[in-house]
Design an enzyme around this catalytic site. Sequence first.
Site, short mmCIF file in Angstrom:
data_model
loop_
_atom_site.label_atom_id
_atom_site.label_comp_id
_atom_site.label_asym_id
_atom_site.label_seq_id
_atom_site.Cartn_x
_atom_site.Cartn_y
_atom_site.Cartn_z
CE LYS A 274 64.13 30.83 80.35
NZ LYS A 274 64.81 32.10 80.05
CE LYS A 286 63.36 38.80 83.56
NZ LYS A 286 64.45 39.14 82.63
CG ASP A 297 61.51 33.21 80.58
OD1 ASP A 297 61.96 33.27 79.43
OD2 ASP A 297 62.22 33.29 81.60
CG ASP A 356 66.83 38.18 84.91
OD1 ASP A 356 65.97 37.28 84.74
OD2 ASP A 356 66.72 39.32 84.41
CD GLU A 358 65.54 32.63 84.04
OE1 GLU A 358 66.29 33.62 84.15
OE2 GLU A 358 64.69 32.54 83.12
NE ARG A 360 72.50 32.34 80.64
CZ ARG A 360 73.01 33.47 80.14
NH1 ARG A 360 74.31 33.67 80.14
NH2 ARG A 360 72.23 34.39 79.60
N1 BES Z 1 63.78 35.32 80.06
C1 BES Z 1 64.85 36.22 79.94
C2 BES Z 1 65.14 36.62 78.50
C3 BES Z 1 64.05 37.37 77.77
C4 BES Z 1 64.17 38.72 77.55
C5 BES Z 1 62.98 36.71 77.22
C6 BES Z 1 63.20 39.40 76.85
C7 BES Z 1 62.02 37.39 76.51
C8 BES Z 1 62.13 38.73 76.32
C9 BES Z 1 66.12 35.61 80.52
O1 BES Z 1 65.95 34.72 81.56
C10 BES Z 1 66.93 36.72 81.04
O2 BES Z 1 66.51 37.34 81.98
N2 BES Z 1 68.08 36.95 80.43
C11 BES Z 1 68.97 37.99 80.82
C12 BES Z 1 70.36 37.43 80.91
C13 BES Z 1 71.35 38.35 81.53
C14 BES Z 1 71.06 38.51 82.99
C15 BES Z 1 72.72 37.80 81.29
C16 BES Z 1 68.89 39.08 79.77
O3 BES Z 1 68.80 38.77 78.59
O4 BES Z 1 68.90 40.25 80.15
ZN ZN Z 2 64.15 33.75 81.63
MN MN Z 3 65.84 35.66 83.44
#
Ligand code: BES
Ligand code: ZN
Ligand code: MN
Length: 504
Positions: A274, A286, A297, A356, A358, A360
Amino acid sequence: MSTMLTQLSFANLAGMETELLAVLAADTQTSKAPDARPLPVLLTADDAVKAAAAAVLASGEYKAGANETLLLHVPAGLAARRLLIVGLGKQAKATVHSVRNAAGTAVRYAKPRTIRELAFALPEPELLLPAACVRAAVEGAFVGDFDPDTYRSDRKDQSIQSFTVAAPPVSDQAALQAAFAEGVLIGESQNFTRSLVNEPGNKLTPTILGQRAAAMAAEVGLKCEVYSTEKLHELKMGAFWSVSQGSEEPPALIVMHYEPEGVTDGPVLGLVGKGITFDSGGISLKPGLDMEKMKYDMAGAAAMIGAMRAIALAKPRVRVLCVVCAAENMPDGKAQKPGDVQIAMSGKSIEIINTDAEGRLVLADGLTYARQLGATHLIDAATLTGACVVALGMINAGVFSNDDATYAKFDAALATSGEKFWRLPLGDEYAEMIKSEIGDIKNTGGRWGGASTAAEFLKVFAEDTPWIHLDIAGVAWVEDSRPYIAKGPSGIAVRSILEWVKNY
Ligand code: BES
Ligand code: ZN
Ligand code: MN
């Protein structure tokens, strides 16, 4: 990248002319009685070194705790100008992983004190396997030497210029030389990954990540192609493109091949990363707090690129390919919206609930493409979910797999790499949570079990291919410096992926 010179020496410790000689100590106290004092001993057979440290060890001032240091200047009877004692903690619990950290600690002790050259003495061969120790010590030295300070104009380059591993005089010196060389290539590759992860979003766009990967590939003799928008459309990568469409920066699809000569059958391992060079969340923006962290990321992509470097240099007898999906996730008039439906490369329709989620989406098409390119086994790495960080903290990364035999090879790799991963569950109940009424699946599964529902989403695209998913969100960035590693990018997963590949 660091230019630290490294060498392996079998010379007598007392006679070593060096700015700093680091030796290990461990606590041999086995009693748990409340009045039992630490019993620190030096882990060397050299009588002169032992004599030089005897008084301070007897004083009780030094307990040989893990990474506890003590410095002696002009140690009596030694050619070294300084003697640094580094603790491993309880001797019964000491492992090669404690040796790796101790080497990093010695390097990080030297750096701010303007010491540019040091020697690190390994423990006696009876205690821990010398070849494993040599490798771990070199890895630890490279890890310790890295500081993420390249953008500071007041930066004083405190890099170590020369690091010598002082090994006990064993009979099989060739094996130690090989382990030493491997430690160098692993340490350098891990730091290469860290240097990529450290770059801010404006300095490392998807395009630039592609250029950095291609430059590395040319250096180590890997095949590398970097594609963009047109190729995504051609391959019908609707999920990957949906993330990229809201950014002014074009996406990068990075493909690398490692093909050892004469290997024409057997498994083809597919590494998928990723590479979100900045994750704003997109239209599902966010909150501002900590958003700057989302430059990391792309740590999964960087881990795969660093692992490919290590693989190219370590030359295992197995074919490996790597697919990195790099994009920026931004809000824009052209950005995808919650409610949109995207058709992935595999043909599956995805209802977007939250833009967010994204990672996956880009990985879905990356996994499909790696399978199309002939991967028989898949491994992906991603800073995928905050839920994984909630579950495991910043201590363990999460690992998921649809195949126990494939997972077993990864688990075996962890024993060598020393990296901490914890297996988390998949299951039909989680798959149920990402079913969509509008399309085949939706890209979020609600509030609970977020690491597992994200993994279930990826599993749909791994299909029947044995697959491992690494969720490194919590451990790709070190929040507080430790004696052996700076605050900042950790380079997690590079070592474990290399070992996993070597297990085929
Ligand atoms: N890049 C984030 C996950 C992340 C969180 C990485 C904290 C490093 C530190 C990912 O793209 C994300 O935003 N995930 C969301 C998914 C949700 C919207 C289902 C999350 O984990 O809140
Ligand atoms: Zn992300
Ligand atoms: Mn995200």
